[in-house]
Design a protein around this motif. Sequence first.
Motif, PDB file in Angstrom:
ATOM      1  N   ALA A 119     -25.333 -61.429  95.736  1.00  0.00           N
ATOM      2  CA  ALA A 119     -26.056 -60.847  94.605  1.00  0.00           C
ATOM      3  C   ALA A 119     -26.162 -61.896  93.505  1.00  0.00           C
ATOM      4  N   ASP A 120     -27.320 -61.965  92.867  1.00  0.00           N
ATOM      5  CA  ASP A 120     -27.509 -62.804  91.686  1.00  0.00           C
ATOM      6  C   ASP A 120     -27.400 -61.922  90.453  1.00  0.00           C
ATOM      7  N   VAL A 121     -26.623 -62.371  89.477  1.00  0.00           N
ATOM      8  CA  VAL A 121     -26.435 -61.579  88.258  1.00  0.00           C
ATOM      9  C   VAL A 121     -26.718 -62.459  87.044  1.00  0.00           C
ATOM     10  N   ILE A 123     -26.394 -63.571  83.312  1.00  0.00           N
ATOM     11  CA  ILE A 123     -25.353 -63.440  82.298  1.00  0.00           C
ATOM     12  C   ILE A 123     -25.884 -64.016  80.976  1.00  0.00           C
ATOM     13  N   LEU A 293     -20.602 -58.292  82.489  1.00  0.00           N
ATOM     14  CA  LEU A 293     -20.538 -57.875  83.893  1.00  0.00           C
ATOM     15  C   LEU A 293     -19.167 -57.270  84.162  1.00  0.00           C
ATOM     16  N   LEU A 321     -25.369 -53.197  92.476  1.00  0.00           N
ATOM     17  CA  LEU A 321     -25.535 -53.605  91.084  1.00  0.00           C
ATOM     18  C   LEU A 321     -26.261 -52.528  90.296  1.00  0.00           C
ATOM     19  N   ARG A 323     -27.162 -51.108  85.982  1.00  0.00           N
ATOM     20  CA  ARG A 323     -27.258 -51.498  84.566  1.00  0.00           C
ATOM     21  C   ARG A 323     -26.697 -50.380  83.703  1.00  0.00           C
ATOM     22  N   ARG A 329     -23.894 -55.064  83.007  1.00  0.00           N
ATOM     23  CA  ARG A 329     -24.151 -54.766  84.414  1.00  0.00           C
ATOM     24  C   ARG A 329     -22.828 -54.473  85.112  1.00  0.00           C
ATOM     25  N   TYR A 331     -21.131 -54.367  89.012  1.00  0.00           N
ATOM     26  CA  TYR A 331     -21.237 -54.558  90.450  1.00  0.00           C
ATOM     27  C   TYR A 331     -20.076 -53.827  91.102  1.00  0.00           C
ATOM     28  N   ILE A 354     -21.171 -63.406  94.256  1.00  0.00           N
ATOM     29  CA  ILE A 354     -22.010 -63.199  93.073  1.00  0.00           C
ATOM     30  C   ILE A 354     -22.331 -64.566  92.483  1.00  0.00           C
ATOM     31  N   LEU A 356     -23.783 -66.494  89.384  1.00  0.00           N
ATOM     32  CA  LEU A 356     -24.030 -66.276  87.965  1.00  0.00           C
ATOM     33  C   LEU A 356     -25.254 -67.082  87.534  1.00  0.00           C
TER      34      LEU A 356
END
Length: 360
Positions: A119-121, A123, A293, A321, A323, A329, A331, A354, A356
């Motif tokens: 997963a891309d999150v 920040i 996060l 994920l 919001r 966010r 996860y 993950i 960032l």
Amino acid sequence: MFGVPWLTLFGPGTDWPGAVTATGTAVLAAAFLSLPVTMYLGHSRHGRDWAARIGDTTLGAIWVLLSWSVLGQVLGLVLLGVDDPLRSRTVAGFVAVTAAVLLAWGFHEAMRLPRIKRADVPIPGLGSDLAGATLVVISDTHYGPLNRARWSAAVAEAVNALDADIVCHAGDIADGSPSRRKDQAAPLGSVNARLAKAYITGNHEYFSEAQAWLDHMADLGWEPLHNRHIIVERGSSRLVLAGVDDATAKASGVAGHGADLVAALAGADPDLPVILLAHQPKQIGQARDRVDLQISGHTHGGQIWPFHYLVRLDQGAVHGLSRHGSRTRLYTTRGTGFWGPPFRIFAPSEITVITLRAAG
């Protein structure tokens, strides 16, 4: 839990030969009587692992039989035009075969090396030197009655192959004290990370010496985030990696324990991005708009379908994920191991990577 499967498999409409009905009834009755006994013997403070294995397996099997018996009853309504005993025997066969296949597959899924999920999150405020950093999450390993030392070693090897910047264990490390589960937990000492390895307690630590697990993980080279934070740095970029105790910690009566986000963030630069480890997704209520996060476990993705519907009612999130507010966010990982019943059905385990990303 036992009545509906009995009615579906051996009820009057099936009109099985007397020996079949008697044998099936005897097996379900034995399971019904043994379940509370084996669960108590297996999961009391000084539980016996052999009893836990029997009780946990029985619990998982009867849950699957119950779920598919209910669906079988729906199938029976569709087949109303078919006379008994053919209709009832068709439903019974459907339930029995489906449950057997799912339990075999679910056992395989529980015992296998977890899949890698990515997963891309984004920040906000993440510095360029930390943009693209990878954070690997394991959670809910639940080392317990089934000795999974070889599985644990394979998980550690898989994590190391990911060459992570940060590695986190999001709680529920084991069912049992460090002295009972140290062989299964030992491979965690070989896990590598460039910048940080962090661990928090889950609710199951509070059944089995939470402080001892914090101390043991420190001995294995992990940072126990017991309502505290550390600063993760690379180049000129920094972020706050914080952790809080599980939501059940205060009620457990363990002195000095209880989720405290204020304490966890005390002294942290308010301009730095914040990643929080909190075992239960519902802890997002306190973290909302105070962290960027939150990483949680606990849910196992429901572990055995359709239990995830009940999990969502309790936790709000089951996996993936989401919001929360304008800043935060969440996860939620499905977890790396399993609790209790050695089955995972439509809820695969995971090791989460993950990445960032700088937001905006």
